[in-house]
Design a protein around this motif. Structure first.
Motif, PDB file in Angstrom:
ATOM      1  N   MET A  46       0.830  -1.202   0.000  1.00 19.93           N
ATOM      2  CA  MET A  46       0.000   0.000   0.000  1.00 19.93           C
ATOM      3  C   MET A  46       0.870   1.258   0.000  1.00 19.93           C
ATOM      4  N   LEU A  47       1.954   1.231   0.753  1.00 15.86           N
ATOM      5  CA  LEU A  47       2.855   2.382   0.801  1.00 15.86           C
ATOM      6  C   LEU A  47       3.528   2.601  -0.550  1.00 15.86           C
ATOM      7  N   ALA A  48       3.911   1.522  -1.233  1.00 15.38           N
ATOM      8  CA  ALA A  48       4.523   1.659  -2.551  1.00 15.38           C
ATOM      9  C   ALA A  48       3.549   2.272  -3.558  1.00 15.38           C
ATOM     10  N   VAL A  49       2.301   1.821  -3.539  1.00 10.10           N
ATOM     11  CA  VAL A  49       1.285   2.382  -4.433  1.00 10.10           C
ATOM     12  C   VAL A  49       1.042   3.853  -4.107  1.00 10.10           C
ATOM     13  N   ALA A  50       0.989   4.175  -2.824  1.00 12.91           N
ATOM     14  CA  ALA A  50       0.756   5.559  -2.405  1.00 12.91           C
ATOM     15  C   ALA A  50       1.886   6.476  -2.858  1.00 12.91           C
ATOM     16  N   LEU A  51       3.124   6.027  -2.662  1.00 15.52           N
ATOM     17  CA  LEU A  51       4.250   6.863  -3.076  1.00 15.52           C
ATOM     18  C   LEU A  51       4.339   6.982  -4.590  1.00 15.52           C
ATOM     19  N   GLY A  52       3.971   5.917  -5.297  1.00 14.27           N
ATOM     20  CA  GLY A  52       3.915   5.990  -6.760  1.00 14.27           C
ATOM     21  C   GLY A  52       2.872   6.990  -7.231  1.00 14.27           C
ATOM     22  N   LEU A  65      -4.520  13.791  -7.459  1.00 12.18           N
ATOM     23  CA  LEU A  65      -3.646  12.620  -7.368  1.00 12.18           C
ATOM     24  C   LEU A  65      -2.647  12.786  -6.223  1.00 12.18           C
ATOM     25  N   ILE A  66      -2.164  13.998  -6.023  1.00  4.96           N
ATOM     26  CA  ILE A  66      -1.255  14.261  -4.894  1.00  4.96           C
ATOM     27  C   ILE A  66      -1.988  14.019  -3.576  1.00  4.96           C
ATOM     28  N   ALA A  67      -3.200  14.558  -3.451  1.00  8.89           N
ATOM     29  CA  ALA A  67      -3.982  14.386  -2.231  1.00  8.89           C
ATOM     30  C   ALA A  67      -4.307  12.913  -1.984  1.00  8.89           C
ATOM     31  N   GLY A  68      -4.665  12.198  -3.044  1.00 10.22           N
ATOM     32  CA  GLY A  68      -4.953  10.768  -2.894  1.00 10.22           C
ATOM     33  C   GLY A  68      -3.727   9.987  -2.455  1.00 10.22           C
ATOM     34  N   GLY A  69      -2.569  10.332  -3.007  1.00 12.22           N
ATOM     35  CA  GLY A  69      -1.324   9.670  -2.606  1.00 12.22           C
ATOM     36  C   GLY A  69      -0.983   9.931  -1.155  1.00 12.22           C
ATOM     37  N   LEU A  70      -1.216  11.166  -0.697  1.00 11.63           N
ATOM     38  CA  LEU A  70      -0.945  11.497   0.704  1.00 11.63           C
ATOM     39  C   LEU A  70      -1.898  10.770   1.649  1.00 11.63           C
ATOM     40  N   VAL A  71      -3.163  10.704   1.285  1.00  4.70           N
ATOM     41  CA  VAL A  71      -4.139  10.003   2.128  1.00  4.70           C
ATOM     42  C   VAL A  71      -3.817   8.510   2.185  1.00  4.70           C
ATOM     43  N   LEU A  72      -3.493   7.921   1.049  1.00  4.45           N
ATOM     44  CA  LEU A  72      -3.152   6.503   1.016  1.00  4.45           C
ATOM     45  C   LEU A  72      -1.859   6.227   1.783  1.00  4.45           C
ATOM     46  N   ALA A  73      -0.898   7.143   1.716  1.00  5.54           N
ATOM     47  CA  ALA A  73       0.340   6.982   2.484  1.00  5.54           C
ATOM     48  C   ALA A  73       0.051   7.036   3.985  1.00  5.54           C
ATOM     49  N   GLY A  74      -0.868   7.905   4.395  1.00  5.36           N
ATOM     50  CA  GLY A  74      -1.255   7.945   5.805  1.00  5.36           C
ATOM     51  C   GLY A  74      -1.934   6.661   6.257  1.00  5.36           C
ATOM     52  N   ALA A  75      -2.788   6.119   5.398  1.00  9.10           N
ATOM     53  CA  ALA A  75      -3.454   4.852   5.733  1.00  9.10           C
ATOM     54  C   ALA A  75      -2.441   3.712   5.802  1.00  9.10           C
ATOM     55  N   ALA A  76      -1.459   3.728   4.914  1.00 11.12           N
ATOM     56  CA  ALA A  76      -0.418   2.695   4.934  1.00 11.12           C
ATOM     57  C   ALA A  76       0.434   2.817   6.190  1.00 11.12           C
ATOM     58  N   ALA A  77       0.745   4.038   6.589  1.00  4.86           N
ATOM     59  CA  ALA A  77       1.533   4.237   7.809  1.00  4.86           C
ATOM     60  C   ALA A  77       0.771   3.736   9.032  1.00  4.86           C
ATOM     61  N   HIS A  78      -0.544   3.892   9.023  1.00  4.10           N
ATOM     62  CA  HIS A  78      -1.364   3.395  10.134  1.00  4.10           C
ATOM     63  C   HIS A  78      -1.289   1.874  10.226  1.00  4.10           C
TER      64      HIS A  78
END
Length: 96
Positions: A46-52, A65-78
């Motif tokens: 999930m973190l790899a997809v978010a950073l991509g 797309l930037i906002a979606g990547g940041l939200v997904l990165a936060g979910a992955a960090a959780h």
């Protein structure tokens, strides 16, 4: 005294079976398996997809797309938090 200790061990085994059935089965069968709090394959994916997505959003200048990547990165960090199941159940994490 031995029955009290046996009862405590049985209680511990029962709680382990409820908390992480895959790990409990691996302990019974003798095959190694990491506990649930150390299995983080989905979080890394999930973190790899978010950073991509974040990198792509920055490259093309697309704010959504930037906002979606940041939200997904936060979910992955959780998902990397080892005490997330205890917190969800209302159990305080161990000190330290």
């Amino acid at each position: 005294m031995a029955t009290d200790e046996d009862r405590r061990l049985d209680d511990l085994a029962e709680r382990l079976g409820r908390d992480d059935p895959r790990f409990a089965h691996a302990m019974r069968s003798g095959t190694p398996c990491s506990p649930q709090e150390y299995r983080r394959g989905a979080a890394w994916a999930m973190l790899a997809v978010a950073l991509g997505g974040l990198a792509l959003g920055i490259a093309i200048g697309h704010g959504l797309l930037i906002a979606g990547g940041l939200v997904l990165a936060g979910a992955a960090a959780h998902r990397f938090d080892p005490d997330r199941n205890r917190v969800r159940q209302g159990i305080a994490p161990p000190p330290g």
